[in-house]
Design an enzyme around this catalytic site. Structure first.
Site, mmCIF file in Angstrom:
data_model
loop_
_atom_site.group_PDB
_atom_site.id
_atom_site.type_symbol
_atom_site.label_atom_id
_atom_site.label_comp_id
_atom_site.label_asym_id
_atom_site.label_seq_id
_atom_site.Cartn_x
_atom_site.Cartn_y
_atom_site.Cartn_z
ATOM 1 N N ASP A 141 0.817 -1.219 0.135
ATOM 2 C CA ASP A 141 -0.073 0.151 0.008
ATOM 3 C C ASP A 141 0.829 1.179 -0.257
ATOM 4 O O ASP A 141 1.376 1.825 1.018
ATOM 5 C CB ASP A 141 -0.928 -0.123 1.217
ATOM 6 C CG ASP A 141 -1.975 0.897 1.488
ATOM 7 O OD1 ASP A 141 -1.983 1.661 0.216
ATOM 8 O OD2 ASP A 141 -2.267 1.732 2.470
ATOM 9 N N GLU A 176 -2.099 10.773 -0.256
ATOM 10 C CA GLU A 176 -3.467 10.168 -0.237
ATOM 11 C C GLU A 176 -3.667 9.827 1.369
ATOM 12 O O GLU A 176 -4.873 10.010 1.836
ATOM 13 C CB GLU A 176 -3.213 8.819 -0.996
ATOM 14 C CG GLU A 176 -4.720 8.031 -1.466
ATOM 15 C CD GLU A 176 -4.873 7.103 -0.138
ATOM 16 O OE1 GLU A 176 -6.031 6.463 0.008
ATOM 17 O OE2 GLU A 176 -3.924 6.805 0.665
ATOM 18 N N GLU A 177 -2.718 9.642 2.064
ATOM 19 C CA GLU A 177 -2.674 8.926 3.514
ATOM 20 C C GLU A 177 -3.120 10.277 4.418
ATOM 21 O O GLU A 177 -3.642 10.141 5.416
ATOM 22 C CB GLU A 177 -1.770 8.088 4.097
ATOM 23 C CG GLU A 177 -1.458 6.744 3.123
ATOM 24 C CD GLU A 177 -2.274 5.767 3.351
ATOM 25 O OE1 GLU A 177 -3.181 6.048 4.174
ATOM 26 O OE2 GLU A 177 -2.085 4.969 2.683
ATOM 27 N N GLU A 203 -5.324 0.025 -5.704
ATOM 28 C CA GLU A 203 -4.909 0.104 -4.218
ATOM 29 C C GLU A 203 -4.311 -1.171 -3.588
ATOM 30 O O GLU A 203 -4.558 -2.214 -4.378
ATOM 31 C CB GLU A 203 -6.297 0.544 -3.189
ATOM 32 C CG GLU A 203 -6.084 2.008 -2.938
ATOM 33 C CD GLU A 203 -5.359 2.742 -2.093
ATOM 34 O OE1 GLU A 203 -4.351 1.765 -1.495
ATOM 35 O OE2 GLU A 203 -5.128 3.633 -1.624
ATOM 36 N N HIS A 276 -1.550 -3.645 10.099
ATOM 37 C CA HIS A 276 -0.408 -3.414 10.898
ATOM 38 C C HIS A 276 0.923 -3.026 10.141
ATOM 39 O O HIS A 276 1.696 -3.467 9.356
ATOM 40 C CB HIS A 276 0.109 -4.910 11.379
ATOM 41 C CG HIS A 276 -1.077 -5.923 11.653
ATOM 42 N ND1 HIS A 276 -2.115 -5.654 12.503
ATOM 43 C CD2 HIS A 276 -1.237 -7.001 10.990
ATOM 44 C CE1 HIS A 276 -2.706 -6.413 12.482
ATOM 45 N NE2 HIS A 276 -2.488 -7.306 11.763
#
Length: 835
Positions: A141, A176-177, A203, A276
């Site tokens: 990601d 994006e994050e 994604e 995680h």
């Protein structure tokens, strides 16, 4: 990279993984050994700037090759653009509002066209984000889709004779994050965004695959997806994601909202590493996952850039009116809603006629009404049985999330109680007549559900139709030879009725558990996670074996009681196993995710540790108490949970996702140096600080208005956020402020080295005094050098926080409680000012 038989270029999984590795990790020599340093590409950090430089270099390499090949054969033009811009947008999620600013955020763009104006007029947009989440190497990601896009470009430009009729815009967006700033920038600024007609958003939500079609927003794009070699998508996934049940979001939102683009939202799923952050690394990406997504993306690029592409016509598009399913990962089955409605209506009419013809002698319509009631009772019985156990696990045994380590653990725990509750209703009827009526009632339930949902425009109504079709064929087998004897339905009818539920139902149940177990397990302590998972299992039981209740009526009351007793005993044994902790909730694949913030108040110098978890599993209080005893200030009371609401500024850097956390505050020993004095100036390392002040302040007492121009300076700080309560009449953001007095969260993200941003607004002031009342503003930000373990080699820049994080990290790894931990640790600066 080249097919040895045809000599044509082909996708290379090795090359894709190598590029993903270059974006997410680097090898270095230390202590005479080679070690791996993971690169955390968080917007605002030096690593993110380096990743962009690397990607820009790769794009220029591809452009050089494109230019060379274009001169040889023509019909090919490549352009590389680095877009830089600032802006703002409103971002709503989980019932919370955030106003976002971004400063000098960048995007990297590669446009591939035939070089003609008409060829560039209409384009397909292909998007992946270059940045990673807090704090993660982000190999899946979203480095993996980013690398897939690179290799697709190589294959396309090296394919002799290929030329795009419609341009392809490859976008590597940033931020994006930090709530989709880069995609907003592309959608609202620049010329290329105006030529995009459809989007493929790539994604990752896992590392084991396959790649799942989450959303398809038009008839044209559903048809385009039918051209991929390895389809994996169902209308059920589209309905679930579109409903908002899954608390997740992608750049797809910005392209829809600001450009009205149709498209496909595609993500790699499977595995739990994405949840995680520190385990999202290349070594965990399963073989074949890369090839699966890459082959599908390349097929879509070729089709959507061909003369047969619908891209030039997609200025307007048709909303989805198609039901679609994937069979065995190879066949893409689809049919329009109009056909589905006719099929559903026809099946309902035939089913009613068949119910009449298959009714045993003496059975009236009232019996079918009773049968429908008992069908609903069976569904409610399954849900009740599973939820009673869920309540016991959550509130009596205090063993929430005992199923989290493996998705099938949830089935092991709740299938027995669900089946027990479902079969309880079988004790009321034992005759053959009741068996046929029950079977027919279940059949009519599915067919009626299909008709109703189809009229509501829900594509997933096909599940009711397919289940009903299976049982319809079973009833036809029962009627055809006139088998209306005292033995009831023949066993072959049950076998026929179970073909579709056992296959598609089993796959559907597995998908539901794979999606909801990780997401539900990561909700806060107040969320009813146990009951959500139990209800999903109960529904799955009915979907997989819908006619089990009918079959149970073949049994005598005495035998059925024995079956229920055995089923109850087995269920109790399994419950005991889960309730007593014999099964570990967390392991290496599913660690307990901690959020730990080291916060230092710039004004008072007070330091505190803020600890939280994103799950409701047991052991939180014991863990927090141990952290407080070992690392907290002496002589302080035991830590207690702090209220998590919009006014809890300790977690504003994670707002609005912080609303799912259960936080604890642990005071730390007082710093021996003033705030910021433990920062070191290492060349280009700025001293971490955050300052909010008014550059302009005008007050109109007569009209009760106050105009402010705020400046926020944050050298060495990323993702700063300010929060305050006020009635804002107007501001310079690209959204309308709330109409009344409200809590405001204004967050900002910027490129590395940008340390200042501004905001102007007009307040409604009701005091009526000569001077306006002060405006209290709280602020917080993350130290760019204070993220563990991403900044482990630059720890001197945030020594106080990083030293403590190292101690906590080592202590967690050796804590003797059988739990594997994955801690996200951030050094934060906080404070307040009155303007």
């Amino acid at each position: 990279r080249t097919d040895p038989n045809t000599g044509l270029p082909m996708l290379s999984e090795t090359a894709i993984l190598r590029d993903a590795k270059s974006l997410s990790e680097v090898s270095y020599r230390a202590e005479n050994t080679t070690k791996t340093r993971y690169l955390y590409r968080i917007v605002g950090t030096k690593e993110h700037a380096h990743a962009e430089d690397w990607m820009l270099g790769r794009l220029h390499q591809l452009k050089a090759e494109c230019d060379r090949l274009g001169k040889l054969r023509g019909g090919l033009e490549c352009e590389v653009v680095r877009q830089v811009g600032s802006g703002s947008h409103r971002f709503d999620m989980m019932g919370r509002r955030v106003d976002k600013l971004y400063t000098n955020v960048t995007n990297l763009i590669f446009r591939l066209s035939n070089g003609t104006p008409s060829g560039k007029e209409h384009a397909l947009l292909v998007n992946a984000h270059l940045d990673s989440t807090l704090p993660s190497p982000g190999a899946a990601d979203d480095a993996l889709p980013s690398a897939i896009m690179l290799d697709c470009i190589r294959v396309l430009i090296q394919t002799l004779g290929w030329s795009p009729a419609s341009a392809i815009i490859f976008l590597w967006n940033n931020a994006e994050e930090s709530l989709q700033d880069g995609s907003h920038l592309f959608s609202t600024q620049g010329e290329m965004g105006g030529t995009a007609r459809a989007v493929l958003n790539l994604e990752a939500a896992g590392v084991s695959g396959p790649e799942l079609l989450f959303q398809a927003t038009s008839e044209e794009m559903i048809e385009a997806y039918s051209h991929v070699p390895r389809p994996y998508g169902t209308v059920l996934a589209n309905d679930i994601f579109s409903s908002g049940i899954i608390l997740s979001d992608t750049d797809f939102r910005q392209f829809q909202e600001y450009r009205n683009l149709t498209g496909l939202d595609i993500a790699i799923v499977g595995g739990s590493y994405l949840y995680h952050t520190r385990r999202d690394i290349v070594a965990n990406i399963h073989p074949g996952v890369t090839q699966h997504m890459a082959e599908n993306v390349l097929a879509l690029l070729k089709y959507l850039s061909s003369p047969a592409s619908p891209i030039p016509r997609l200025s307007t598009f048709s909303p989805p009116q198609t039901t679609y399913f994937t069979l065995f990962g190879t066949y893409f089955l689809s049919w329009p809603f109009s056909v589905a409605q006719q099929l559903h209506n026809a099946l309902l009419v035939l089913s009613l006629a068949l119910a009449y013809s298959s009714a045993p002698v003496g059975i009236s319509i009232v019996e079918y009404f009773h049968g429908s009631i008992y069908t609903l009772a069976a569904i409610l019985g399954a849900a009740t049985g599973a939820n009673v156990v869920a309540g016991f696990m959550a509130y009596v045994a205090k063993r929430k999330m005992s199923w989290f380590a493996r998705e099938w653990y949830a089935a092991a725990l709740y299938v027995g109680p669900a089946m027990f509750g479902q079969h309880r209703s079988g004790l009321f009827h034992r005759s053959a007549a009741s068996e046929v009526v029950s079977f027919t009632s279940v059949h009519l339930f599915f067919v009626s559900l299909a008709v109703g949902l189809q009229y509501a425009g829900v594509g997933s109504s096909a599940i009711g139709f397919l289940w009903g079709l299976s049982s319809f064929l079973a009833l036809c087998y029962y009627v055809a030879p006139a088998r209306r004897d005292s033995e009831g339905l023949p066993l072959v009818s049950y076998l026929i009725a179970q073909i579709i539920p056992a296959s598609l139902g089993g796959e559907t149940a597995a998908v539901l558990l794979e999606i909801f177990v990780p997401l539900t397990g990561r909700t806060g302590d107040e969320a009813p996670s146990e009951h959500i998972v139990a209800s999903i299992v109960a529904i799955s039981v009915f979907l997989v074996v819908p006619h089990a209740i009918s079959f149970s009526w073949r049994l005598s009351r005495r035998f059925l009681r024995r079956v229920l007793a055995i089923l109850g005993a087995i269920s109790i044994l399994i419950i005991i196993v889960f309730a007593t902790g014999c099964i570990a909730i967390f392991d290496e694949l599913h660690p307990r995710r901690l959020f730990i913030l080291h916060s230092e108040d710039l004004l008072s110098g007070e330091r505190s540790l803020h600890v939280s978890v994103a799950d409701s599993a047991p052991g939180v209080l014991g863990l927090v108490s141990d952290i407080a005893d070992r690392f907290g200030a002496t002589g302080m009371p035991d830590p207690r949970a702090v209220a998590m609401d919009e006014w809890n500024v300790d977690w504003d850097v994670l707002y609005p996702f912080s609303q799912f956390l259960t936080p604890f505050k642990i005071p730390l020993p007082t710093a021996r140096r003033s705030a910021g004095s433990d920062q070191h100036d290492n060349g280009d390392d700025a001293i971490a600080t955050l300052r909010v002040f008014a550059e302009m302040d005008q007050y109109d007492a007569f009209n009760g208005k106050r105009e402010l121009h705020l400046v926020i300076e944050h050298p060495g700080i990323i993702w700063p956020v300010i929060a305050f309560d006020a009635h804002i009449l107007s501001w310079n953001l690209n959204s309308t402020p709330p109409p009344d007095y409200a809590r405001h969260h204004i967050k900002e993200a910027s490129f590395y080295g940008v340390n200042k941003w501004q905001i102007s607004f007009v307040l409604n002031v009701t005091s009526g005094g000569v001077h306006p009342p002060p405006l209290p503003i709280q602020f917080q930000g993350i130290q760019e050098k204070g993220m563990w373990p991403g900044k482990i080699l630059e720890r001197d820049a945030a020594r106080g926080a990083m030293d403590l994080f190292e101690q906590i990290d080592g202590w967690l790894q050796h804590r003797d409680d059988g739990v594997v931990y994955d801690a996200m640790m951030l050094g934060c600066i906080t404070g307040a000012v009155e303007i």
